[in-house]
Scaffold this active site. Structure first.
Site, PDB file in Angstrom:
ATOM      1  N   ASP A  96       9.384   2.815  -0.761  1.00  0.00           N
ATOM      2  CA  ASP A  96       8.390   3.501   0.061  1.00  0.00           C
ATOM      3  C   ASP A  96       8.679   3.153   1.531  1.00  0.00           C
ATOM      4  O   ASP A  96       8.302   2.095   2.010  1.00  0.00           O
ATOM      5  CB  ASP A  96       6.985   3.050  -0.343  1.00  0.00           C
ATOM      6  CG  ASP A  96       5.930   3.733   0.512  1.00  0.00           C
ATOM      7  OD1 ASP A  96       4.737   3.628   0.148  1.00  0.00           O
ATOM      8  OD2 ASP A  96       6.282   4.337   1.531  1.00  0.00           O
ATOM      9  N   TYR A 145       0.863  -1.183   0.000  1.00  0.00           N
ATOM     10  CA  TYR A 145       0.000   0.000   0.000  1.00  0.00           C
ATOM     11  C   TYR A 145       0.889   1.220   0.000  1.00  0.00           C
ATOM     12  O   TYR A 145       1.855   1.300   0.773  1.00  0.00           O
ATOM     13  CB  TYR A 145      -0.890   0.003   1.249  1.00  0.00           C
ATOM     14  CG  TYR A 145      -1.779   1.225   1.396  1.00  0.00           C
ATOM     15  CD1 TYR A 145      -1.510   2.186   2.377  1.00  0.00           C
ATOM     16  CD2 TYR A 145      -2.870   1.424   0.572  1.00  0.00           C
ATOM     17  CE1 TYR A 145      -2.323   3.308   2.518  1.00  0.00           C
ATOM     18  CE2 TYR A 145      -3.686   2.541   0.705  1.00  0.00           C
ATOM     19  CZ  TYR A 145      -3.397   3.490   1.689  1.00  0.00           C
ATOM     20  OH  TYR A 145      -4.196   4.604   1.820  1.00  0.00           O
ATOM     21  N   LYS A 160       5.062   9.585   8.497  1.00  0.00           N
ATOM     22  CA  LYS A 160       4.866   9.063   9.856  1.00  0.00           C
ATOM     23  C   LYS A 160       5.922   9.567  10.865  1.00  0.00           C
ATOM     24  O   LYS A 160       5.841  10.701  11.323  1.00  0.00           O
ATOM     25  CB  LYS A 160       4.814   7.535   9.811  1.00  0.00           C
ATOM     26  CG  LYS A 160       3.603   6.997   8.996  1.00  0.00           C
ATOM     27  CD  LYS A 160       3.558   5.500   8.977  1.00  0.00           C
ATOM     28  CE  LYS A 160       2.560   4.986   7.974  1.00  0.00           C
ATOM     29  NZ  LYS A 160       1.182   4.895   8.481  1.00  0.00           N
TER      30      LYS A 160
END
Ligand code: KE4
Length: 433
Positions: free
Chosen positions: A238, A144, A266
């Site tokens: 990623d 994702y 994050k």
């Protein structure tokens, strides 16, 4: 456990919020029941609006790596607030955090801050296309990379949780240049190389965290790097989830592979909205205002978020928590496996650094298909028992658990007890079936 106030808020929220949430996974759809609404958090604990206390293994899906409201981070945020919230002009904090990030990633000369992981990845894809002049992208099923159109195919995280193959509203045109490969399967990548000569990049989570935790085989990542180099195809890592979680920097160094473009998020915002993408000069200098690839953002490099990110990375440098993360994750893995054996439950546990999660299956979990063999009904039982025993887990089989450096010995003991009670319940439910 009492969830009356969460229930009231969940019902009230239905009126003006979609499903009473601002991100689908928070609706607890795959585990059923009422999603908890949070009142406050401190250190390793989180408290819902009914006063239930939990050890937090969600950590807002990664950012709260130091635990909640770390004193040094909070001090920096308060200091920054006194200077103003946002200016639409640059500040020295952006330069400071940019240097900290680039120093932690050898392949990164320059970085561009944005406001989310999704924005970081969609910008990195655009940059890869601008740099190579090609349009096709290869992604891996179960990975994702945020919710931009081109990447919402065969995705993990919330799409896997809700068993959605993709998303409505994404036109075929938007995904016609997206090719799918299988994690840990190099042939599934080379078959695309043999068929297409207009591939701009391959994008991968170096440690997959959105189909549960899945590690790549060393050989797979190294072959991927060698083949993309040979073909002049960019490799985008990623690291929105893995960045600064398994070492001070990226998982890619641990795995002996260097990306052409790295995406972050994050942890680098310490709880505030920050995403980033970075690469060597010759690639980044394509980005406006230096080059012709356009990307912009009102709150990009927001000074409060930068202050939080700087303080968080400073603390990580000081604490050096990574050995302890690995030890704690290994301990939790042993707790899970020994209780599964004790009660005769099929279980596999994958972990990497401070990310871990169990799969209720007898198969080794090495890709999306094997992850989907996991018994999600058993996970549902396990999840609610852990909540009953004071441990807040991500409400989905396909989300990684996160450990914070605020976890102490007492917390670990409580987690062990909760696992034992929960596994016993899973076994009981499985026997009834
Ligand atoms: P955001 O746009 O949510 O900041 O980041 C998107 C993203 C990009 N890349 C990776 C590897 C990610 O894990 C994410 C977001 N992670 C999910 C949890 N698996 C966020 C939680 C949610 O969607 O509510």
């Amino acid at each position: 456990m009492k969830l009356d106030n969460s229930t009231t808020l969940f019902n009230k929220g239905q009126k003006n919020l979609v499903g009473a949430v601002n991100s689908p996974v928070r609706a607890f759809k795959s585990v059923g029941g009422v999603p908890v609404f949070i009142d406050h958090a401190k250190g390793s604990k989180i408290f819902d609006v009914d006063g239930n206390e939990y050890i937090d293994l969600v950590l807002s899906y990664g950012p709260m790596i130091l635990g909640h409201r770390h004193k040094n981070v909070e001090r920096s945020i308060k200091k920054a607030l006194k200077k103003g919230y946002t200016f639409g002009a640059s500040t020295n904090k952006e330069i400071k955090l940019a240097k900290m990030v680039c120093d932690a990633f050898p392949g990164m000369d320059k970085v561009r801050f944005v406001s989310s992981g999704t924005e970081a990845v969609l910008s990195a894809i655009r940059l890869a296309r601008a740099y190579t002049g090609h349009n096709k992208i290869i992604k891996f099923s179960g990975c994702y990379h945020g919710h931009s159109d081109a990447l919402l195919v065969a995705a993990g995280s919330g799409l896997a949780t809700l068993s959605l193959p993709g998303s409505k509203g994404v036109p075929d045109d938007a995904v016609k240049n997206t090719l799918i490969a299988e994690y840990n399967n190099i042939e599934s990548v080379t078959q695309h190389f043999d068929t297409h000569d207009d591939i701009a990049a391959v994008i991968i989570e170096p440690i997959a965290g959105n189909m549960g935790v899945i590690e790549p085989s060393q050989e797979f990542l190294q072959q991927l790097r060698a083949l993309t180099l040979e073909k002049g195809i960019l490799l985008i890592m990623d690291e929105v989830m893995t960045g600064f979680r398994s070492k001070f920097g990226g998982a890619q160094e641990l795995l002996g592979v260097e990306a052409d473009i790295t995406c972050l998020g994050k942890v680098i915002g310490g709880g505030f909205p920050v995403g980033a993408y970075g690469a060597r000069n010759e690639i980044m200098e394509m980005v406006a205002p230096l080059g012709d690839m356009y990307q912009a953002g009102t709150l990009s490099g927001n000074p409060i978020a930068m202050a939080s990110g700087i303080a968080t990375l400073k603390q990580l440098k000081k604490q050096k928590p990574y050995k302890s993360f690995h030890k704690k994750a290994t301990k939790i893995k042993d707790m899970l496996l020994s209780s599964a054996e004790k009660y005769g439950v099929d279980l596999k546990v994958n972990h990497f650094g401070s990310m871990i999660n169990p799969f209720f299956t007898s198969q080794e979990v090495t890709d999306f298909k094997s992850a989907q063999s996991s018994n999600t009904e058993s996970f549902k039982v396990f999840f609610w028992q852990m909540m009953e025993h004071g441990v807040f887990l991500p409400p989905s089989q396909f989300e990684a658990w996160f450990l914070s450096s605020a976890l102490d010995k007492k917390d670990m003991k409580k987690i062990e007890n909760a696992i034992d009670f929960s596994m016993a319940k899973v076994a009981e439910k499985q026997k009834i079936k």
